[in-house]
Write an enzyme that holds these catalytic residues in place. Structure first.
Site, short mmCIF file in Angstrom:
data_model
loop_
_atom_site.label_atom_id
_atom_site.label_comp_id
_atom_site.label_asym_id
_atom_site.label_seq_id
_atom_site.Cartn_x
_atom_site.Cartn_y
_atom_site.Cartn_z
CG HIS A 63 0.21 6.20 -0.60
ND1 HIS A 63 -0.94 6.79 -1.11
CD2 HIS A 63 -0.17 5.61 0.57
CE1 HIS A 63 -1.96 6.56 -0.30
NE2 HIS A 63 -1.52 5.84 0.72
CG HIS B 154 -1.71 1.20 1.45
ND1 HIS B 154 -3.04 1.28 1.07
CD2 HIS B 154 -1.39 2.40 2.01
CE1 HIS B 154 -3.50 2.49 1.40
NE2 HIS B 154 -2.51 3.18 1.96
CD GLU B 155 2.16 3.46 3.70
OE1 GLU B 155 2.57 4.58 3.35
OE2 GLU B 155 1.05 3.28 4.24
CD GLU C 224 -4.88 6.47 2.33
OE1 GLU C 224 -4.64 5.25 2.23
OE2 GLU C 224 -4.10 7.24 2.91
#
Length: 270
Positions: free
Chosen positions: A133, A129-130, A188
């Protein structure tokens, strides 16, 4: 970092004796080269991200190469140092806060207390997930906002092309503001999608993403936006995001019911 409201007894037992909350105190000798606010590019974000991460690395206990946390993280992510066109570097902060973040320069920092409550598949999902980003350049927006706050620039001055240099105290403020930054609901959601696709493409168990969100939901029950949810600081909440993962996994034929998800009573890194 925002104060954690619940789970303190559990986390206190799980953390190492030397673990501290993340330290963003003054770093000696750190001076930013500045950036052009109006034309703030991903290259500017990369440069300022490196300064912020260097600052945080110097002010926090970083797990050494033979530390169990480092050994575990390297085992999971050694083959992902080059990922989707990104060059990534990984380190563990031995701190009590539950968090993970990635910066535009490719620095990925995972907090030991997060590793204490997450299985390998869950960690893969969180860090995926990071990375999402970074790939989506969301971190550029977060770093620009942090830079402008640290430099105390208003809307008018931020629209100029003047190069502002941050002093050593402001670099600390920039690092703090970056950690406090929240992404939009769209960002997100896209990072969630990136994480799922990352898991699926590498033949990892996508249900790990579901379990990770369920654990964060358990930690946040009865609280309002606590410190351990900082990496998931936007809507929808963790429970809804867990259900979104389940729905997609069912559609892809990858869903395997994990049963009731609970928090571990002992730390998962040994």
């Amino acid at each position: 970092m925002k104060k954690m409201i619940i789970g303190l007894l559990l986390l206190g037992a799980m953390c190492t004796m030397n673990a501290q909350k993340i330290n963003l105190g003054k770093a000696v000798g750190v001076v930013s080269k500045g950036a052009k606010a109006f034309t703030f590019t991903n290259e500017d974000a990369i440069k300022l991200s490196k300064e912020s991460v260097d600052y945080m690395d110097k002010n926090n206990q970083v797990a050494g190469p033979k530390d169990p946390y480092t050994v575990r993280l390297n085992k999971l992510f050694a083959k992902h140092k080059s990922q989707d066109g990104l060059t990534l570097n990984y380190k563990v902060y031995k701190v009590k806060d539950i968090n993970a973040f990635a910066c535009a320069d490719g620095s990925v920092r995972v907090f030991s207390s997060l590793m204490d409550i997450m299985t390998d598949d869950e960690l893969l999902a969180v860090i995926g997930h990071e990375i999402g980003h970074v790939k989506n350049q969301d971190t550029k927006d977060a770093m620009k906002s942090a830079y402008l706050k640290a430099a105390a620039l208003d809307a008018a001055s931020s629209a100029s092309a003047t190069v502002f240099t941050l002093n050593e105290s402001q670099v600390g403020k920039m690092a703090n503001a970056f950690l406090d930054a929240s992404h939009s609901k769209k960002q997100e959601s896209e990072a969630d999608t990136y994480s799922y696709d990352f898991m699926k493409a590498n033949n990892y168990n996508v249900v790990g993403a579901y379990r990770a969100f369920k654990k964060l939901a358990l930690l946040s029950e009865g609280s309002t936006q606590s410190g351990f949810e900082k990496m998931f600081n936007s809507h929808p909440d963790s429970e809804k995001r867990a259900q979104a993962v389940k729905k997609r996994a069912e559609k892809d034929g990858l869903w395997k019911d994990p049963g009731t998800v609970t928090l571990p009573t002992t730390k998962l890194t040994s």
